[in-house]
Design a protein around this motif. Structure first.
Motif, short mmCIF file in Angstrom:
data_model
loop_
_atom_site.label_atom_id
_atom_site.label_comp_id
_atom_site.label_asym_id
_atom_site.label_seq_id
_atom_site.Cartn_x
_atom_site.Cartn_y
_atom_site.Cartn_z
N GLY A 146 0.82 -1.21 0.00
CA GLY A 146 0.00 0.00 0.00
C GLY A 146 0.85 1.25 0.00
N MET A 147 1.97 1.21 0.72
CA MET A 147 2.89 2.36 0.75
C MET A 147 3.50 2.61 -0.63
N GLN A 148 3.82 1.52 -1.34
CA GLN A 148 4.35 1.67 -2.70
C GLN A 148 3.32 2.31 -3.63
N ILE A 149 2.06 1.93 -3.46
CA ILE A 149 0.99 2.54 -4.25
C ILE A 149 0.91 4.04 -3.98
N ARG A 150 0.93 4.41 -2.70
CA ARG A 150 0.83 5.83 -2.32
C ARG A 150 2.01 6.63 -2.86
N HIS A 151 3.23 6.09 -2.71
CA HIS A 151 4.42 6.82 -3.16
C HIS A 151 4.40 7.01 -4.68
N ALA A 152 3.99 5.97 -5.41
CA ALA A 152 3.93 6.07 -6.87
C ALA A 152 2.90 7.11 -7.28
N TRP A 153 1.78 7.13 -6.57
CA TRP A 153 0.71 8.07 -6.93
C TRP A 153 1.11 9.51 -6.62
N GLU A 154 1.81 9.70 -5.52
CA GLU A 154 2.25 11.04 -5.11
C GLU A 154 3.21 11.65 -6.11
N ASP A 155 3.84 10.82 -6.93
CA ASP A 155 4.80 11.31 -7.92
C ASP A 155 4.11 11.92 -9.14
N VAL A 180 -12.28 -1.86 -19.20
CA VAL A 180 -11.87 -3.18 -18.72
C VAL A 180 -10.42 -3.40 -19.13
N LEU A 181 -9.55 -3.63 -18.16
CA LEU A 181 -8.10 -3.67 -18.40
C LEU A 181 -7.59 -5.11 -18.37
N ARG A 182 -7.83 -5.84 -19.39
CA ARG A 182 -7.45 -7.26 -19.41
C ARG A 182 -5.92 -7.41 -19.51
N GLY A 183 -5.38 -8.21 -18.61
CA GLY A 183 -3.93 -8.41 -18.60
C GLY A 183 -3.18 -7.31 -17.87
N CYS A 184 -3.92 -6.34 -17.32
CA CYS A 184 -3.25 -5.22 -16.64
C CYS A 184 -2.66 -5.66 -15.31
N ARG A 185 -3.26 -6.67 -14.67
CA ARG A 185 -2.69 -7.16 -13.39
C ARG A 185 -1.27 -7.67 -13.62
N SER A 186 -1.07 -8.43 -14.67
CA SER A 186 0.27 -8.96 -14.96
C SER A 186 1.24 -7.81 -15.23
N PHE A 187 0.80 -6.81 -15.99
CA PHE A 187 1.63 -5.65 -16.31
C PHE A 187 2.01 -4.87 -15.05
N MET A 188 1.02 -4.58 -14.20
CA MET A 188 1.28 -3.77 -13.02
C MET A 188 2.04 -4.54 -11.94
N MET A 189 1.74 -5.83 -11.78
CA MET A 189 2.48 -6.63 -10.80
C MET A 189 3.95 -6.73 -11.18
N THR A 190 4.22 -6.92 -12.47
CA THR A 190 5.60 -6.98 -12.94
C THR A 190 6.30 -5.65 -12.73
N SER A 191 5.57 -4.55 -13.00
CA SER A 191 6.13 -3.21 -12.80
C SER A 191 6.47 -2.98 -11.33
N LEU A 192 5.61 -3.47 -10.45
CA LEU A 192 5.84 -3.33 -9.01
C LEU A 192 7.08 -4.10 -8.58
N LYS A 193 7.23 -5.33 -9.08
CA LYS A 193 8.38 -6.17 -8.73
C LYS A 193 9.68 -5.60 -9.27
N ARG A 194 9.61 -4.98 -10.45
CA ARG A 194 10.83 -4.45 -11.09
C ARG A 194 11.09 -3.00 -10.71
N ASP A 195 10.30 -2.49 -9.76
CA ASP A 195 10.49 -1.14 -9.24
C ASP A 195 10.32 -0.07 -10.33
N VAL A 196 9.36 -0.28 -11.22
CA VAL A 196 9.06 0.73 -12.23
C VAL A 196 7.56 1.09 -12.17
N LEU A 197 6.98 1.02 -10.96
CA LEU A 197 5.56 1.30 -10.82
C LEU A 197 5.24 2.75 -11.16
N LYS A 198 6.10 3.68 -10.73
CA LYS A 198 5.84 5.10 -10.99
C LYS A 198 5.75 5.37 -12.50
#
Length: 292
Positions: A146-155, A180-198
């Motif tokens: 949740g903190m990662q979500i907040r920090h990415a959004w604040e940017d 409807v964002l099909r396949g977006c979970r895979s995209f965003m989860m990978t972005s989160l793991k690779r530290d490119v969520l922002k």
């Protein structure tokens, strides 16, 4: 009537899995309300709640069998974490006979904010609903996520914030279309793991903007955007965070309400990315020295 009931449960055009991940929108649940309103005579005397229980059982079997290979290890998909998410969806669906689609969707989002320690007061701040949906899509299950979500959004810049809230909260009922964002979970989860969520949030916004621009005016309730190719690209991405947000892509329209996002291999480098340019400059000098 038994065969008709089975057919109804198996062919209902509603993806429970995508609804749980919030890749869907509230309007997608309208078909389930229609099912509950069916005359009991069409279901062998079963009322709407009994019909729903049978449908949920069939969905549980279908979801549990996904990702499985022949063997005796049980369900590969239905881990403890997946079950918790599934159970949240079941509890929400049980209220469908007395709540509308938006309240049903909000139940799932609110549960996610409790897991991720995110604020939930969408009546006062629509951004809470947008960030909760993002947390669902990213499959965030704890306060750290949740903190990662907040920090990415604040940017985000204020204009970016407002636009992303508008797109992520469009329900397909009052605000159309719902995306409807099909396949977006895979995209965003990978972005989160690779530290490119922002930068991934900015890519998501650019996709929204381009789709809205190309589709023009529409009376449709739902627009489907497929992120599968973008998710594959992100998995193998080896560049910097700075260049990721400049990712180029093109849209491939399947019809007027369904589009694929196709990433381009080359990412443009601007003069503002001095670190990237310096890195490329050093690499080119090193290569040239070896060729002498």
């Amino acid at each position: 009537w038994q065969m008709e009931l089975v057919r109804e449960c198996l062919t209902r055009q509603f993806s429970f899995k995508h609804f749980l991940s919030a890749e869907s929108v509230p309007a997608c649940a309208s078909t389930m309300r229609d099912m509950l309103r069916q005359d009991s005579g069409q279901s062998g005397g079963l009322d709407g709640s009994q019909h729903l229980k049978i449908w949920l059982f069939s969905v549980f079997a279908e979801v549990s069998a996904s990702q499985n290979t022949p063997g005796k290890e049980g369900s590969v998909y239905m881990t403890d974490e997946s079950w918790k998410e599934f159970d949240i969806g079941v509890d929400a669906m049980k209220e469908l006979h007395q709540e509308d689609e938006v309240k049903l969707f909000d139940r799932i989002l609110k549960k996610r904010t409790e897991l991720a320690n995110l604020p939930w007061s969408p009546q006062h701040d629509p951004g809470d609903r947008a960030r909760a949906r993002l947390a669902c899509i990213c499959n965030v299950t704890d306060a750290n996520g949740g903190m990662q979500i907040r920090h990415a959004w604040e940017d985000l810049m204020p204009r970016e914030d407002a636009e992303l809230v508008k797109y992520l909260t469009a329900d397909g009922i009052k605000e159309k279309p719902g995306y409807v964002l099909r396949g977006c979970r895979s995209f965003m989860m990978t972005s989160l793991k690779r530290d490119v969520l922002k930068p991934a949030l900015r890519v998501l916004l650019k996709v929204y903007q381009q789709v809205a621009k190309e589709m023009g005016s529409t009376n449709g309730s739902i627009m489907e955007i497929h992120f599968y190719k973008l998710a594959e690209f992100t998995t193998g991405y080896t560049g910097s965070k700075e260049t990721f947000q400049d990712l180029s892509f093109q849209l491939e329209w399947k019809d007027t309400a369904e589009v694929l996002v196709i990433p381009k291999v080359w990412i443009p480098i601007s003069r503002n990315n001095e670190d990237v340019l310096n890195d490329l400059r050093e690499r080119s000098r090193s290569l040239a020295s070896r060729l002498r």
